[in-house]
Design a protein around this motif. Structure first.
Motif, short mmCIF file in Angstrom:
data_model
loop_
_atom_site.label_atom_id
_atom_site.label_comp_id
_atom_site.label_asym_id
_atom_site.label_seq_id
_atom_site.Cartn_x
_atom_site.Cartn_y
_atom_site.Cartn_z
N VAL A 115 0.86 -1.17 0.00
CA VAL A 115 0.00 0.00 0.00
C VAL A 115 0.90 1.23 0.00
CG1 VAL A 115 -1.80 1.30 1.20
CG2 VAL A 115 -1.80 -1.21 1.31
N TRP A 142 -2.01 -1.18 -3.69
CA TRP A 142 -3.09 -0.22 -3.55
C TRP A 142 -2.45 1.16 -3.43
CZ3 TRP A 142 -6.51 -2.61 0.92
CH2 TRP A 142 -7.04 -3.83 0.48
N ARG A 153 -6.58 0.15 -7.16
CA ARG A 153 -5.98 -1.18 -7.01
C ARG A 153 -5.26 -1.56 -8.30
NH1 ARG A 153 -10.48 -5.08 -4.72
NH2 ARG A 153 -8.68 -6.41 -4.82
#
Length: 191
Positions: A115, A142, A153
């Motif tokens: 992320v 992400w 995504r």
């Protein structure tokens, strides 16, 4: 005009991960330096803003509560990608390991999900880091774009980038491909 011979004499030097780490051991780079090694270049990162830190803490807290010991949760720690890159994604979900990666940096095969939270670095993350992650075969990333208030995504990595890019329909049930039975509730992510 530079001659063809002179062009071959001048080229940027690419630092290896080992050289980069030795700079830290020698005190050339310190823990206070906000830098990453990307494709052999030492990149100076912008200061981390309050919305960024809040989003990272919120996501890490949710992952920790909802995934428990099914993953190793890594927050703003380095991952090793080959001999010339040691980026520090905001969050990495890693395959569990008894030593918690105390013996080596996580590598692409260890990563379930990355992320990146972007407040001022959206373009850099999208154009520099995501292609690096895709070429390394990291299965899913992400990108949390704080100014745009959206999560994108990226999956299906290839040498040319991620083939699948999209936004989740429901932030209340976002599921990493590597953890299909573990939806994460990110409803309050943007306040």
């Amino acid at each position: 005009m530079v001659s063809a011979t002179a062009e071959h004499l001048y080229h940027p030097y690419r630092f290896s991960v080992d050289e980069y780490l030795r700079m830290g051991e020698a005190g050339i780079l310190t823990e206070d330096d906000r830098v990453e090694l990307i494709d052999g270049e030492i990149i100076d990162m912008p200061p981390i803003g309050i919305p960024h830190t809040g989003a990272v803490k919120r996501i890490a807290n949710l992952f920790g509560r909802q995934l428990g010991d099914r993953v190793v949760l890594s927050v703003q720690d380095p991952i090793r990608i080959g001999d010339f890159s040691l980026p520090q994604p905001d969050i990495a979900l890693l395959h569990p390991r008894d030593d918690f990666y105390a013996s080596a940096y996580p590598e692409p095969a260890d990563i379930l999900l990355l992320v990146e939270v972007a407040e001022s670095s959206v373009r850099y993350d999208r154009e520099k880091k995501l292609p690096l992650y895709a070429a390394a075969g990291i299965m899913e990333v992400w990108l949390v774009d704080i100014p745009a208030r959206k999560l994108t995504r990226y999956s299906e990595p290839s040498a040319d980038g991620y083939r699948s890019v999209g936004e989740p329909d429901d932030l209340g049930k976002v599921t990493a491909r590597a953890l299909p039975n573990s939806p994460i509730d990110l409803d309050g992510l943007f306040g």
